[in-house]
Scaffold this motif. Structure first.
Motif, mmCIF file in Angstrom:
data_model
loop_
_atom_site.group_PDB
_atom_site.id
_atom_site.type_symbol
_atom_site.label_atom_id
_atom_site.label_comp_id
_atom_site.label_asym_id
_atom_site.label_seq_id
_atom_site.Cartn_x
_atom_site.Cartn_y
_atom_site.Cartn_z
ATOM 1 N N GLY A 14 39.323 11.173 43.128
ATOM 2 C CA GLY A 14 39.303 10.406 44.359
ATOM 3 C C GLY A 14 40.677 9.927 44.772
ATOM 4 N N ALA A 15 41.530 9.618 43.775
ATOM 5 C CA ALA A 15 42.894 9.175 44.062
ATOM 6 C C ALA A 15 43.779 10.362 44.441
ATOM 7 N N LEU A 16 43.585 11.473 43.735
ATOM 8 C CA LEU A 16 44.373 12.676 44.034
ATOM 9 C C LEU A 16 44.109 13.151 45.459
ATOM 10 N N PRO A 21 47.122 13.388 52.293
ATOM 11 C CA PRO A 21 47.744 13.176 53.609
ATOM 12 C C PRO A 21 49.198 12.727 53.525
ATOM 13 N N ALA A 22 49.520 11.873 52.545
ATOM 14 C CA ALA A 22 50.900 11.402 52.416
ATOM 15 C C ALA A 22 51.830 12.530 52.004
ATOM 16 N N VAL A 23 51.324 13.478 51.237
ATOM 17 C CA VAL A 23 52.146 14.598 50.792
ATOM 18 C C VAL A 23 52.306 15.627 51.904
ATOM 19 N N LEU A 24 51.205 15.932 52.590
ATOM 20 C CA LEU A 24 51.222 16.957 53.623
ATOM 21 C C LEU A 24 51.770 16.445 54.955
ATOM 22 N N GLY A 25 51.694 15.132 55.171
ATOM 23 C CA GLY A 25 52.156 14.569 56.438
ATOM 24 C C GLY A 25 51.061 14.422 57.468
ATOM 25 N N ALA A 142 46.045 3.397 51.266
ATOM 26 C CA ALA A 142 46.369 2.531 50.132
ATOM 27 C C ALA A 142 46.987 3.320 48.986
ATOM 28 N N SER A 143 47.150 4.626 49.183
ATOM 29 C CA SER A 143 47.745 5.466 48.157
ATOM 30 C C SER A 143 49.201 5.074 47.931
ATOM 31 N N PRO A 144 49.661 5.072 46.679
ATOM 32 C CA PRO A 144 51.087 4.785 46.424
ATOM 33 C C PRO A 144 52.009 5.735 47.169
ATOM 34 N N LEU A 145 51.585 6.983 47.323
ATOM 35 C CA LEU A 145 52.421 7.941 48.045
ATOM 36 C C LEU A 145 52.485 7.615 49.527
ATOM 37 N N ALA A 146 51.397 7.083 50.087
ATOM 38 C CA ALA A 146 51.410 6.677 51.490
ATOM 39 C C ALA A 146 52.374 5.516 51.695
ATOM 40 N N ALA A 147 52.347 4.574 50.772
ATOM 41 C CA ALA A 147 53.267 3.444 50.865
ATOM 42 C C ALA A 147 54.711 3.913 50.761
ATOM 43 N N ALA A 148 54.957 4.854 49.855
ATOM 44 C CA ALA A 148 56.312 5.385 49.700
ATOM 45 C C ALA A 148 56.762 6.112 50.955
#
Length: 352
Positions: A14-16, A21-25, A142-148
């Motif tokens: 679920g987290a992966l 979206p944060a990785v792909l944009g 709320a994903s850490p990657l989204a925040a980054a």
């Protein structure tokens, strides 16, 4: 498209899925997404339209996964229509079987396959192989990657089409109307260049930097400024110097200018702006924007050497820190032209 996020550990499905979206944009829909795992961490991420995987040869996708350096992959199938349908699992299994065969040729295997209806808080996923595992998608924002991504200035788009609009021509009529002004300016610039090539190049680079600052502050460019920039980008020394702005302190200004020119200029001048935008995005770790910019540039000019080289690098998973080395040429040219470029900035550990 290949994107790396080496600092994100694979833990919960679920987290992966929420991190994609944060990785792909953008939020993927009707997609087949491959997440390469490198030592238990999220490595390269590749996405293709789901429609292109049914009955298609997946060997190229497997080649990209192998080039990423990962040893296994997690497969995520995004399908709002098929995910709730148990009978559709056979179609997904067929895709995974074909993909598994293609990956095995490169010594890779599938770690897990998840089907998800939508990538948003409350979306549901389940495994495709009948293992019985299922669960909810965590909140992508709320994903850490989204925040980054937000902290690094990256914008997340609801759909891929929204990201495509960043590089699409905004007004074809206006673009066409610029051709006479560009041609007229080119004739005047030719005389200046013949009289003093380095002086002409220096003036163009300095003007481009000044206009970039104005554009990033919200100003609009007039016809004469657009014509000047279009002509400047056809000068190899000017263009190669401007690539260095991608690694400088004012990189955001330059990228804003390249985006405006990509949406405004007619072909063939637009192509150079697209490649500059791609290089800038690639250098700061934005693989999705770089990929779409290169796709548009190569449609316009399939033989463009820089676009082809960057596209090959992106597809093979070459990391931004290696691409940034190309900016060294720009700094050397700037010194020859007598231009003072912004100082290099320090990049964190990110890659695309």
């Amino acid at each position: 498209m290949t994107t790396h996020e080496p600092d994100y550990r694979f833990t919960r499905p679920g987290a992966l899925i929420a991190a994609l979206p944060a990785v792909l944009g953008f939020v993927p829909e009707k997609s087949l997404v491959l997440v390469a795992l490198e030592g238990g961490e999220m490595g390269a991420v590749m996405r293709v339209d789901l429609s292109k995987t049914i009955g298609d040869d997946l060997s190229h996708l497997a080649e990209l996964a192998a080039a990423s350096g990962g040893d296994t992959v997690v497969v995520v199938i995004v399908d709002a229509e098929g995910a709730p349908c148990p009978m559709c699992n056979q179609d997904y299994r067929d895709i995974c079987d074909d993909l598994s065969t293609a990956l095995s040729a490169h010594g890779m295997e599938i770690y897990a396959t998840h089907v998800v209806d939508r990538i948003e808080a409350g979306g549901r996923w389940h495994c495709v192989d009948g293992c019985g595992a299922f669960g909810a998608v965590e909140d992508p924002m709320a994903s850490p990657l989204a925040a980054a991504a937000v902290l690094e200035g990256r914008r997340l788009y609801p759909r891929r089409s929204d990201l495509q609009a960043v590089v699409a021509v905004a007004d074809a009529g206006r673009a066409a109307s610029l051709v006479p002004a560009i041609s007229e300016h080119a004739q005047a610039r030719e005389a200046d260049w013949r009289a003093d090539p380095d002086g002409c190049g220096r003036r163009d680079v300095e003007a481009a930097m000044a206009l970039a600052a104005r554009v990033n502050a919200g100003a609009e460019l007039d016809e004469s400024e657009l014509a000047m920039l279009a002509c400047a980008l056809t000068d190899v020394d000017v263009r190669d110097t401007l690539y260095a702005l991608a690694v400088g302190a004012d990189a955001a200004n330059a990228e804003a200018l390249w985006a405006v020119l990509s949406r405004t200029l007619p072909d063939p001048w637009r192509t150079e702006a697209l490649v500059l935008l791609a290089f800038s995005a690639y250098a700061r770790g934005d693989g999705p924007l770089a990929g779409l910019s290169l796709e548009a540039a190569l449609r316009s000019d399939p033989e463009h050497r820089m676009a082809d080289m960057l596209d090959t690098a992106l597809q093979s998973g070459l990391r931004p820190e290696q691409i940034r080395e190309l900016a060294g040429t720009g700094y050397r040219l700037a010194k020859r032209l007598g231009v003072r470029l912004p100082p290099r900035r320090t990049f964190g550990r990110r890659a695309v």
